[in-house]
Design an enzyme around this catalytic site. Structure first.
Site, PDB file in Angstrom:
ATOM      1  N   CYS A   1       0.862  -1.182   0.000  1.00  0.00           N
ATOM      2  CA  CYS A   1       0.000   0.000   0.000  1.00  0.00           C
ATOM      3  C   CYS A   1       0.900   1.234   0.000  1.00  0.00           C
ATOM      4  O   CYS A   1       1.659   1.444   0.950  1.00  0.00           O
ATOM      5  CB  CYS A   1      -0.917  -0.003   1.217  1.00  0.00           C
ATOM      6  SG  CYS A   1      -2.024   1.431   1.306  1.00  0.00           S
TER       7      CYS A   1
ATOM      8  N   CYS B   1      -3.149   7.281  -4.848  1.00  0.00           N
ATOM      9  CA  CYS B   1      -2.920   5.833  -4.761  1.00  0.00           C
ATOM     10  C   CYS B   1      -1.507   5.474  -5.223  1.00  0.00           C
ATOM     11  O   CYS B   1      -1.191   5.581  -6.413  1.00  0.00           O
ATOM     12  CB  CYS B   1      -3.954   5.060  -5.555  1.00  0.00           C
ATOM     13  SG  CYS B   1      -3.866   3.264  -5.295  1.00  0.00           S
TER      14      CYS B   1
END
Length: 333
Positions: free
Chosen positions: A90, A253
């Site tokens: 992530c 992201c």
């Protein structure tokens, strides 16, 4: 019995939440973070559910645990948890975790302004700028990213035909560029993204195999990356990333930016060393770059970097007691 109190540092990376869990770490088996991730999912997923879902979290919640390194030269390891599961990697979570941990003295770097982190997806190196006890930015050098499937035609109920690519940047991303049945994110509202994304994801996972060639536990297309025109003149591109059951990433992201750069590189639209300013659905930005090229099991891949920032918003002590009927969270879909 499943109960405990978890101390947390809460904040966000470019708008998307990060909850760094600083106590209550379960003991995990395995020599690598990939193996430890499997153990966590098998026996301790209730912790993720309790801390990410309502009433202690929400649909966009994302978090992490810091563990000792699993490699001889590592500074620390990170386990990622969020509403969509226990992710291999992530990007926004790494930026937030590093920021909060450095500011609170939870990680002691071996070398100034640099860290070597072990993640379930592999080694992630980090550079950062810290001034007066505050981390100004974090730049992560992500795992190799590559275009896995190109120009795949699918039929989406209520939407029609779509041509998509699937690219890996730490997770598998279904990338949808503007075309006759999708005009671009600037022409869609959040409700439309939330409506069509689960169907697109389901169709792709029923149609294609998305399995990392070096780690079969990393499988399935988990995110949908819709593209379009950016709001800011200095942005190279814009995206809205769907994850979980009804979440749109408020940050640009990090793993999605890596996947997008790998896709653009494979199509000859982005070069090594070229800056790639990626804009989120709310207009926040990451600065990406292709640092080099490599191979993953014989497939051409890039070495991506991502730079962004995070801010702490508070701290909390969260109690979980299995006598609570909502101890392990819920969703209202």
């Amino acid at each position: 019995m499943r109960k405990g109190t978890f101390s947390c540092i809460d904040g966000h990376t470019c708008g998307n939440p990060v909850r760094l869990i600083t106590s209550g770490h379960p003991n995990l088996r395995g020599d690598t973070m990939s193996e430890k991730r499997q153990h966590f999912m098998a026996e301790f997923d209730w912790i993720r559910q309790a801390l990410m879902f309502e009433p202690r979290g929400h649909d966009m919640m994302s978090g992490s645990f810091i563990y000792p390194p699993t490699t001889c030269d590592g500074d620390a390891s990170i386990l990622f948890v969020e509403t969509s599961g226990c992710l291999p990697m992530c990007g926004h979570g790494t930026i937030g975790t590093v920021t909060f941990a450095l500011e609170q003295g939870l990680i002691q770097p071996t070398h100034n302004n640099k860290l070597k982190l072990d993640t379930p997806a592999g080694r992630v190196d980090v550079e950062y700028l810290m001034e007066d006890g505050s981390v100004k930015w974090v730049k992560l050098f992500n795992v190799p990213a590559y275009l896995a499937h190109e120009n795949v035609m699918i039929e989406v109920p209520e939407l029609g035909s779509l041509k998509v690519d699937v690219s890996y940047g730490g997770n598998f991303y279904i990338i949808v560029e503007p075309q006759p049945n999708f005009p671009g994110i600037e022409h869609w509202n959040a409700a439309q993204i939330l409506k069509h994304s689960p169907t697109v994801r389901d169709v792709i996972n029923q149609t294609l195999q998305c399995i990392h060639p070096l780690d079969a536990t990393v499988n399935g297309a988990s995110h949908v990356l819709w593209t379009g025109q950016p709001k800011h003149a200095d942005s190279s591109a814009a995206n809205a990333v769907f994850y979980g059951d009804k979440a749109i990433d408020r940050s640009p992201c990090g793993t999605g930016t890596s996947a997008r750069m790998a896709q653009l590189f494979a199509k000859g639209r982005l070069q090594v060393g070229q800056s790639f300013v990626h804009e989120s659905y709310i207009g926040s930005q990451f600065v990406g770059c292709i640092e080099g090229v490599t191979e993953v099991a014989g497939k051409s891949a890039i070495l991506p970097s991502i730079r962004g920032w995070s801010k702490v918003t508070g701290t909390s002590n969260i109690s979980v007691d299995d006598s609570d009927p909502y101890a392990f969270g819920f969703q209202v879909i």
